[in-house]
Design an enzyme around this catalytic site. Structure first.
Site, mmCIF file in Angstrom:
data_model
loop_
_atom_site.group_PDB
_atom_site.id
_atom_site.type_symbol
_atom_site.label_atom_id
_atom_site.label_comp_id
_atom_site.label_asym_id
_atom_site.label_seq_id
_atom_site.Cartn_x
_atom_site.Cartn_y
_atom_site.Cartn_z
ATOM 1 N N CYS A 45 0.815 -1.222 0.000
ATOM 2 C CA CYS A 45 0.000 0.000 0.000
ATOM 3 C C CYS A 45 0.845 1.267 0.000
ATOM 4 C CB CYS A 45 -0.943 -0.025 1.193
ATOM 5 S SG CYS A 45 -1.975 -1.486 1.150
ATOM 6 N N HIS A 47 -1.641 7.890 6.494
ATOM 7 C CA HIS A 47 -2.151 6.726 5.760
ATOM 8 C C HIS A 47 -3.598 6.481 6.200
ATOM 9 C CE1 HIS A 47 -1.723 3.246 3.276
ATOM 10 N NE2 HIS A 47 -1.825 2.376 4.255
ATOM 11 N N HIS A 71 -9.498 2.939 0.561
ATOM 12 C CA HIS A 71 -8.071 2.628 0.464
ATOM 13 C C HIS A 71 -7.811 2.149 -0.961
ATOM 14 C CE1 HIS A 71 -4.094 1.487 1.019
ATOM 15 N NE2 HIS A 71 -4.162 0.786 2.147
#
Lengths: 374, 223
Positions: free
Chosen positions: A137, A270, A305
């Protein structure tokens, strides 16, 4: 030292086409996470994801290419022929694997990110040099750091970074198996957060040396001033609980940018909405900035996400935030977790500094921290 | 100056260390984990090795050999004490395609009821590098890259720049496939005192051979 500047960027997210649309969507405070209509979800942990309106499974064009083709076609800047391309993705054209397993008529090698890179090169009409970066990610923020390193070291002076990933049954079932999804919608830094919401997006950023941008009279959005990359070396899916890996990444980034922590005015976190990630991030941020609170936000309550695209989108939003000197609200934040109190807010925050920090973390313990300047 | 202080390699019948000029036969990848434990190439057992995909296994085999070749020791103390300021970068031909297919087939075969997390974690090309980072305690940058051309020289170039940029004091560069794998330890010449090393330029030249066996042979000839 050679300065690395961003001269153009754009994105498509679940809010729609364009950076401004995403920016306005975040400021509306409304989430763009919605019911999945692309595949059956009754056995999965959630039926929601941040999908891009209008994308459908087609035999002739992948979901990712349905985002990239229009995005690059309407690019506000001509991409120079000698541009090196860095593609950042976790799964790219993963539906070719799905089709291969389901009907065995497709060639699964069409799912390889290298094939996607070839298609992007054709689309951009560049000279055929490029690479793929995959680091879970943090893929696209790490890709931006690799681009900056290549420019700083005079290997190339014009690099296009592209980040993309789509919402697929493949990935949604996988995250379901890890019990990592919020059954409803992601609520980053909220006391009642239960996991992340997957999202799909594509974005690009054209980076140049300051000299090259000046030669072409190209307007500059901002500078990639420094970066730090670390690994927790701790667990294959979970972050280090104490945030020490991310702390070290931020510290290295500050050193790389040659600035002290008090120069940073805001942080794009994040902020996935998982219990462990958000807690780890606040521990790392508090360790670096101590009592000097500054606005911290996550865009993932709005756009989900987006995996390999996440870091790049967040860097683009960070530049916009630096330009406007205001952070977007953290969408879906209703009851702030104690660890985030005084740092993260459900409404916009103003700040004065010319520097911002953007952080990402991911599976395998990867951490990235980028310092951006305007 | 950035130099190469260790190179470890493994294929389906042999493994070796280039600088130590050591080469041994083995009876297949299935027996190699216990063989490496017995020979103290793995200084302690690799946790969860049984569930690793094949590329994670070959990554860990060649990383252990490269660290041994570079005279770098490690222990499982790193979980509670200092980790090593070393990053890991990798490349390979097909990323995690095989693991992607295995995971999705398993999910479909289960009637789309439950995917297996243990298979899903290997659907990222960076996971084998992460498994190695966990075992060897590598806390520097971790990323998987694939290149249009000059795969190994590109990988080694990125590893070199990572040290120059002070992202880490040392880097492990890995090219791991299911059938063979090679790993290089890169360090700054100023940091290694009298340790034996090879110049990066010579290693890059030797590493760009067309076949794995030719590459090992060319690397073995380096002085």
């Amino acid at each position: 030292m050679i300065k690395v500047v961003s001269v153009a960027a754009d994105m498509v997210t679940s809010y729609g086409w364009g950076t401004d649309v995403c920016w306005e969507g975040l400021f509306s405070g409304k989430t763009a996470i919605r019911p999945i209509e692309r595949f059956p979800t009754h056995n999965l942990q959630t039926g929601n994801a941040a999908t891009v309106p209008g994308l459908t499974m087609k035999p002739d064009e992948s979901l990712v290419m349905q985002m990239l083709r229009p995005l690059l076609d309407k690019s506000s800047i001509e991409i120079p022929y000698d541009t090196f391309i860095i593609l950042a993705t976790t799964n790219g054209d993963i539906e070719f694997v799905q089709r291969f397993v389901l009907d065995e008529e497709n060639n699964p090698e069409k799912s390889l990110p290298d094939c996607l890179l070839d298609k992007i090169m054709l689309l951009t009409g560049t000279f055929g040099k490029g690479m793929v970066v995959s680091s879970a990610c943090a893929s696209s923020s790490i890709a931006v750091s690799r681009a900056a390193s290549l420019i700083r070291n005079k290997v190339y002076d014009c690099i296009l970074v592209i980040g993309c990933d789509c919402v697929s049954e493949f990935v949604t079932a996988g995250f379901s198996s890890l019990m990592a999804l919020d059954p409803d919608v992601a609520k980053p830094f909220d006391k009642n957060r239960q996991g992340l919401s997957l999202g799909e997006a594509a974005g690009y950023m054209l980076l140049m040396s300051e000299e090259r941008a000046a030669k072409g009279n190209t307007a500059v959005m901002g500078e990639v001033a420094g970066w730090g990359l670390t690994n927790d070396a701790n667990h294959i899916t979970g972050p280090s609980r104490d945030g020490s890996g991310l702390y070290q990444a931020i510290y290295t980034a500050l050193k790389s940018a040659g600035i002290a922590e008090n120069k940073i005015g805001s942080i794009s976190a994040h902020g996935t909405g998982t219990v462990y990630n958000d807690s780890m991030e606040m521990k790392a941020i508090r360790s670096v900035f101590a009592e000097n609170t500054l606005p911290v936000y996550s865009v993932k309550g709005g756009i989900g996400h987006t995996l390999g695209a996440a870091g790049l989108l967040e860097i683009i939003i960070s530049f916009k935030s630096l330009d406007k000197k205001i952070t977007p609200p953290t969408v879906n934040l209703f009851d702030i977790d104690e660890e985030a109190e005084g740092w993260v807010f459900p409404y916009p925050q103003t700040f004065e500094s010319s520097y911002t920090l953007s952080t990402n973390s991911g599976f395998g313990g990867v951490n990235s921290a980028l310092i951006l300047k305007i | 100056m950035i130099v190469v202080t260790g190179i470890g390699w493994v294929n389906h019948k042999e493994y070796g260390c280039i600088i130590e000029k050591d080469k041994k036969s083995h009876e297949g990848f299935n027996s190699l984990h216990s063989c490496f434990k017995n020979e103290s190439i793995f200084l302690y057992p690799v946790k969860n090795f049984g569930r690793f995909d094949m590329i994670s296994r070959t990554t860990c085999f060649c990383a252990a050999l490269a660290l041994k070749d570079a005279g770098i020791s490690y222990s499982n103390d790193h979980k509670h004490a200092h980790k090593r300021d070393m990053g890991i970068m990798g490349t390979n031909e097909e990323g995690c395609l095989e693991s992607n297919i295995n995971y999705y087939k398993d999910y479909i075969d289960s009637g789309r009821i439950l995917a297996r997390g243990n298979l899903f974690v290997y659907t990222l090309p960076s996971t084998p590098l992460a498994e190695a980072a966990i075992h060897f305690g590598l806390s520097g940058p971790l990323l998987h890259m694939s290149f249009k051309e000059n795969k190994l020289s590109s990988l080694l170039g990125f590893a070199k720049r990572s040290i120059i940029e002070k992202e880490a004091t040392a880097m492990l560069a890995v090219n791991a496939e299911e059938s063979d794998a090679i790993s290089f330890v890169l360090e700054n010449k100023d940091d290694i005192s009298n340790k034996r090393s090879l110049t990066l330029e010579n290693v890059i030249f030797a590493a760009e051979k067309s076949s794995f066996d030719e590459m090992i042979s060319a690397l073995s000839d380096l002085k």
